[in-house]
Design a protein around this motif. Sequence first.
Motif, PDB file in Angstrom:
ATOM      1  N   PHE A 343     -27.115  26.329   3.503  1.00 36.69           N
ATOM      2  CA  PHE A 343     -27.907  25.496   2.606  1.00 36.69           C
ATOM      3  C   PHE A 343     -29.298  25.250   3.162  1.00 36.69           C
ATOM      4  O   PHE A 343     -30.305  25.423   2.477  1.00 36.69           O
ATOM      5  N   PHE A 344     -29.350  24.866   4.437  1.00 37.11           N
ATOM      6  CA  PHE A 344     -30.650  24.509   5.006  1.00 37.11           C
ATOM      7  C   PHE A 344     -31.500  25.747   5.284  1.00 37.11           C
ATOM      8  O   PHE A 344     -32.721  25.668   5.273  1.00 37.11           O
ATOM      9  N   MET A 345     -30.863  26.894   5.516  1.00 39.61           N
ATOM     10  CA  MET A 345     -31.639  28.120   5.674  1.00 39.61           C
ATOM     11  C   MET A 345     -32.299  28.498   4.343  1.00 39.61           C
ATOM     12  O   MET A 345     -33.518  28.716   4.283  1.00 39.61           O
ATOM     13  N   LEU A 346     -31.504  28.536   3.276  1.00 40.24           N
ATOM     14  CA  LEU A 346     -32.057  28.946   1.983  1.00 40.24           C
ATOM     15  C   LEU A 346     -33.089  27.931   1.487  1.00 40.24           C
ATOM     16  O   LEU A 346     -34.126  28.297   0.934  1.00 40.24           O
ATOM     17  N   GLY A 347     -32.812  26.645   1.725  1.00 40.29           N
ATOM     18  CA  GLY A 347     -33.776  25.617   1.337  1.00 40.29           C
ATOM     19  C   GLY A 347     -35.108  25.817   2.030  1.00 40.29           C
ATOM     20  O   GLY A 347     -36.177  25.706   1.425  1.00 40.29           O
ATOM     21  N   THR A 348     -35.034  26.146   3.317  1.00 41.47           N
ATOM     22  CA  THR A 348     -36.265  26.336   4.076  1.00 41.47           C
ATOM     23  C   THR A 348     -37.019  27.569   3.587  1.00 41.47           C
ATOM     24  O   THR A 348     -38.251  27.567   3.506  1.00 41.47           O
ATOM     25  N   TYR A 349     -36.267  28.629   3.264  1.00 38.72           N
ATOM     26  CA  TYR A 349     -36.932  29.803   2.672  1.00 38.72           C
ATOM     27  C   TYR A 349     -37.732  29.407   1.433  1.00 38.72           C
ATOM     28  O   TYR A 349     -38.837  29.885   1.202  1.00 38.72           O
ATOM     29  N   LEU A 350     -37.126  28.509   0.616  1.00 39.10           N
ATOM     30  CA  LEU A 350     -37.773  28.126  -0.637  1.00 39.10           C
ATOM     31  C   LEU A 350     -39.157  27.526  -0.409  1.00 39.10           C
ATOM     32  O   LEU A 350     -40.057  27.698  -1.225  1.00 39.10           O
ATOM     33  N   VAL A 351     -39.317  26.802   0.730  1.00 38.70           N
ATOM     34  CA  VAL A 351     -40.623  26.196   1.012  1.00 38.70           C
ATOM     35  C   VAL A 351     -41.697  27.278   1.092  1.00 38.70           C
ATOM     36  O   VAL A 351     -42.857  27.051   0.773  1.00 38.70           O
ATOM     37  N   ALA A 352     -41.283  28.478   1.527  1.00 38.61           N
ATOM     38  CA  ALA A 352     -42.266  29.554   1.718  1.00 38.61           C
ATOM     39  C   ALA A 352     -42.901  29.966   0.396  1.00 38.61           C
ATOM     40  O   ALA A 352     -44.025  30.470   0.390  1.00 38.61           O
ATOM     41  N   ILE A 353     -42.196  29.752  -0.722  1.00 43.13           N
ATOM     42  CA  ILE A 353     -42.757  30.230  -1.998  1.00 43.13           C
ATOM     43  C   ILE A 353     -43.987  29.414  -2.406  1.00 43.13           C
ATOM     44  O   ILE A 353     -45.065  29.987  -2.564  1.00 43.13           O
ATOM     45  N   PRO A 354     -43.877  28.079  -2.539  1.00 41.40           N
ATOM     46  CA  PRO A 354     -45.109  27.333  -2.872  1.00 41.40           C
ATOM     47  C   PRO A 354     -46.192  27.485  -1.807  1.00 41.40           C
ATOM     48  O   PRO A 354     -47.383  27.478  -2.135  1.00 41.40           O
ATOM     49  N   THR A 355     -45.777  27.614  -0.528  1.00 40.08           N
ATOM     50  CA  THR A 355     -46.782  27.782   0.523  1.00 40.08           C
ATOM     51  C   THR A 355     -47.509  29.105   0.344  1.00 40.08           C
ATOM     52  O   THR A 355     -48.737  29.185   0.450  1.00 40.08           O
ATOM     53  N   GLY A 356     -46.742  30.163   0.049  1.00 36.00           N
ATOM     54  CA  GLY A 356     -47.352  31.469  -0.189  1.00 36.00           C
ATOM     55  C   GLY A 356     -48.279  31.428  -1.392  1.00 36.00           C
ATOM     56  O   GLY A 356     -49.387  31.972  -1.367  1.00 36.00           O
ATOM     57  N   VAL A 357     -47.843  30.724  -2.450  1.00 37.42           N
ATOM     58  CA  VAL A 357     -48.668  30.582  -3.653  1.00 37.42           C
ATOM     59  C   VAL A 357     -50.021  29.988  -3.279  1.00 37.42           C
ATOM     60  O   VAL A 357     -51.078  30.461  -3.691  1.00 37.42           O
ATOM     61  N   PHE A 387     -52.704  29.297   9.987  1.00 41.73           N
ATOM     62  CA  PHE A 387     -51.545  28.777   9.280  1.00 41.73           C
ATOM     63  C   PHE A 387     -50.684  29.911   8.729  1.00 41.73           C
ATOM     64  O   PHE A 387     -49.461  29.795   8.669  1.00 41.73           O
ATOM     65  N   LEU A 388     -51.329  31.020   8.379  1.00 44.43           N
ATOM     66  CA  LEU A 388     -50.577  32.181   7.888  1.00 44.43           C
ATOM     67  C   LEU A 388     -49.545  32.628   8.926  1.00 44.43           C
ATOM     68  O   LEU A 388     -48.370  32.824   8.605  1.00 44.43           O
ATOM     69  N   LEU A 389     -49.992  32.738  10.185  1.00 38.60           N
ATOM     70  CA  LEU A 389     -49.045  33.175  11.217  1.00 38.60           C
ATOM     71  C   LEU A 389     -47.969  32.103  11.448  1.00 38.60           C
ATOM     72  O   LEU A 389     -46.792  32.426  11.617  1.00 38.60           O
ATOM     73  N   GLY A 390     -48.393  30.834  11.429  1.00 39.70           N
ATOM     74  CA  GLY A 390     -47.407  29.763  11.590  1.00 39.70           C
ATOM     75  C   GLY A 390     -46.357  29.790  10.490  1.00 39.70           C
ATOM     76  O   GLY A 390     -45.176  29.551  10.732  1.00 39.70           O
ATOM     77  N   GLY A 391     -46.787  30.108   9.285  1.00 37.87           N
ATOM     78  CA  GLY A 391     -45.840  30.204   8.177  1.00 37.87           C
ATOM     79  C   GLY A 391     -44.875  31.350   8.362  1.00 37.87           C
ATOM     80  O   GLY A 391     -43.674  31.229   8.102  1.00 37.87           O
ATOM     81  N   ILE A 392     -45.395  32.479   8.843  1.00 37.70           N
ATOM     82  CA  ILE A 392     -44.526  33.656   9.014  1.00 37.70           C
ATOM     83  C   ILE A 392     -43.501  33.413  10.120  1.00 37.70           C
ATOM     84  O   ILE A 392     -42.312  33.716   9.958  1.00 37.70           O
ATOM     85  N   THR A 393     -43.918  32.816  11.241  1.00 38.88           N
ATOM     86  CA  THR A 393     -42.921  32.556  12.292  1.00 38.88           C
ATOM     87  C   THR A 393     -41.906  31.521  11.820  1.00 38.88           C
ATOM     88  O   THR A 393     -40.793  31.466  12.326  1.00 38.88           O
ATOM     89  N   GLY A 394     -42.302  30.709  10.835  1.00 37.94           N
ATOM     90  CA  GLY A 394     -41.348  29.764  10.263  1.00 37.94           C
ATOM     91  C   GLY A 394     -40.161  30.460   9.621  1.00 37.94           C
ATOM     92  O   GLY A 394     -39.037  29.943   9.652  1.00 37.94           O
ATOM     93  N   ILE A 395     -40.397  31.646   9.044  1.00 36.74           N
ATOM     94  CA  ILE A 395     -39.291  32.382   8.427  1.00 36.74           C
ATOM     95  C   ILE A 395     -38.272  32.808   9.494  1.00 36.74           C
ATOM     96  O   ILE A 395     -37.059  32.761   9.267  1.00 36.74           O
TER      97      ILE A 395
END
Lengths: 581, 412
Positions: A343-357, A387-395
């Motif tokens: 649950f928490f893995m998929l939820g965290t992935y979801l954050v990447a979508i608005p951030t990517g937008v 921040f782009l790199l920080g976002g990618i390592t977040g995945i």
Amino acid sequence: MRWSNTSTKPSTESDLQMTTTSAAPADKAIPEIVTNSASPRPTGWLSWLTSTDHKRIGIMYIVAAWMFLVLGGVEALLIRLQLAVPDNTLLSPQTFNALFTMHGTTMIFLFLMPMIAGIANYLVPLMIGARDMAFPKLNALSLWLFIAGGIVFYGSLLFSPAECGWTCYAPLSETAYSPSNGVDSWIFLVHLVGVSSFIGALNIFVTITNMRAPGMSWGRLPLFVWTILTQAIMLIISLPVIAAAVTLLLTDRHFGTHFFDPTNGGSPLLWQHLFWFFGHPEVYILVLPGFGVISEILPVFSRKPIFGYKAIVAATLGIAVIGTLVWAHHMFTVPLPFFLLVFFMLGTYLVAIPTGVKIFNWVFTMWRGAIEFPVAMLYSIGFLATFLLGGITGIFLATFPVDWQLHDTYFVVAHFHYTIVGGAVFSMMAALYYWFPKMTGRMMDEKLGRVSFALTLGGFWITFLIQHSAGLSGMPRRVYEYADVNNLGTYNMISTIGSFILALGVLLTIVNIVQSLRSGAKAGPDPWRGNTLEWFTPSPPPINNFDVVPRVRSVEPMRDIRRQIERQSRVGDEADVAAGS
Amino acid sequence: MPASTTPRPVKNSILFGIVLVAALLIPASAALAGIVAPEAGGGTPNAEGIRSLYLLIFGFGCVVFAGVGGLLIWTIVRYRSSKGAVAVQVHGNNRLEIGWTVGAALLLVLISVVTFVKLDQIKNPPNSSANGLSTPKNVSFSSGPAKPALPPNGRSLNIDVNGQQYVWRYTYADTDTNNLNNVFSYGQMVVPTNTTVSLSIRALDVQHSWWIPELGGKFDAVPGYTNYTWFKISEPGIYNGQCAELCGRGHATMIASVKAVSPAEFEQWYAAQKAAILAAEKEVAATRNAQVAKDEQALKDAQKEAGPPAAPAEPADGEKIFVAGVPATGALACGSCHALKQAGTNAAVGPNLDVVLKGQSAAMIKASTLSPNKLISKGFAANIMPANYATSLTEAQLDALVQYLDEAVNGK
């Protein structure tokens, strides 16, 4: 008539008001400069300490935050010095643990939160065309509670500071393992700055929802104000939880309760859930205002409207909602049921979508623009790349099996510095360079600013990029010494060198601030040709901000006003020409 | 569409190409140097699974970073302000925006699928190989709702990993019920190769985290909980790691290591450890018995020296012994742990005597008092009740106590 970058306007600047004569017939509605007499602004240090003016409170927030930035920075440099070489004996483990505890706590609670609060305090009323915050006295209370929190926390330097990290995990923070009262001063700090932020957030919320300029509907609210509004809501949701957590810790420590003590039926995981239920939204509380700053600066210096206003607002709200529900990704290595990991893995992935937008929207805001590069814009671009790199390592870290390997290593340290420094600090630096002219009436030195930016960005990447490798080579965080295996010595030396370059960059900005305050070029009301209402009033603005608040007809009211002035003056010129011939 | 600047397509595409190649080459060359991927070695499938999952995500990450970073650089170079440049006033593009939203979502779906494909290898332990150690079935330290990670056939070498400030203790599970004679070690764990080793991870004081990078991920040792992981090493050798959760001033020195040896060598080591523990146990028992005998002798001598008691001992009072014990000789009061209606005690450390002694004979009550571990009531652990009543009570006191209990419960 055009606004020029250097003010050649009458010297009685503070008396200068700009107003629209809306009562006049439409074809005569020419904005004009009028001079009013205003009562002199009170001066002297006492007038600052007793001020309820949102601008003065904002400036005091920012000045105090930068003092704490210097303290937190010195702590960081000491940490890097200790880690520069393997098996170093410069600092004792006790000192080292206290240093990283103070560094983390300072940078989050005493630098970034007040810095953001200061910028928000200063700008939100100006941007929405209000004359102050809704509750000016509560606003002053927020400021002084934060300063009291900082003093209480640094007071522990006189005896024994906390050594449990900024996360203060129980049972390590219980009296059995942390008998000194450093943890108590940490608890006190969290309470004081928590109440301060909570009051501040309520104030911001009420101000934005009730005091907007005529015509400023939700669809015309500046993006920075949107992010501050969202941040205020997140603070109101998450602060009570950390307040509860530290209260439980306090009663555990002093009043015989056992909330986090497993030998008496308590649970250490309870602390972690409560802490991260605040701690993860806190990340977005720190970066969302930065997103707002970038969303204001990029369009101005690209000379283009923001690309996809509605998408950015939606992404801001999306990040807030999802970001509040993914806290346990900080706890992938504790005993948790499998479905929670998923649950928490998929939820965290979801954050990447608005951030990517958001990232795409920002890049496309510059796309086909005519981009200028003042220092504020350079920091904004530095923010994007970092921040782009920080976002990618977040995945990587959101993927729980990979997190099992990377959790609590220097990879994580690198990741969160990329997001927090890249996302929050760089954007706050951009904000400083962008709004300094408005706050002080003087421009900052662009040349020195460029040098400072280059050192800050370069120093940051040198310091933290290599820390990913240190983590991948097996170095856990929060260790005061390490053995020279897997090139750890080299990685850490590079990182330490980078940290001093970074520090020099920040120092040059401080020099720049001091110099520009004294001898910076006069800024005039609108040096950047900005889009939002704060540029409508003189720099620095008078106590009441605006004598007349213009009607807002788009998300870029100042552009509309400039366009109108140009059109009217062109009509006037043509009339002159016609009359002359 | 006003042309904003003089187009420089050739120059730009060259620049873009260089940026793209550099962005791809730097990580690629670094990968060869082992800088961008987790440590590997030892051949345990979970660590290899994590490493390959990491590398896949690293690949996606590089593409995204190069793509978006390249686009960013190209944009700021191509559209930098120059004389006559005019910004195009566009407010957005629904098709583009929906496009990258869906694109980001698809990439995440892809990463999720890859993760779930790899998950079995990382999470579920395989059976031990034929050339591994043969281990008993379903023997493991476990507690709480979570289940230990055991291979399909249930056979693994289970080791209890206990984090304590600032050392790791390893206790090897065995088939008998006495947990005091198990083989154990501190700091270094010895394991057989090609054998599935399951770990039950706990903590004594504060939170710690078990981590040997080459043997897979880390798992926190949380006080009050048991956490589980496993590994199956194919390469003999020593694998080092250390505590990964801040646990106090000695956190940095709380190192851990795993020494993998062949099953034959392991059995040899294990037998030697076991023999040493049994020998030590025997030695300790002998020392203890000698000390007890010495103490008894000293007591007797002292009594002899003091002469016969001045007055005849008052008749032993069973109730008094039950409620207050005999502090002089170290006989603890029964009532401080047991509930008994007649004496008015209601402690629950030991079983309620009104219940467990109901219908028992006097001889049985006496035996249970003298050897409390012989018969353990359901729900209570052994070794809680003192076993010293044979020495701390006189024969007369004991009889009085037994008679009192018998009458109190069975009402004679």
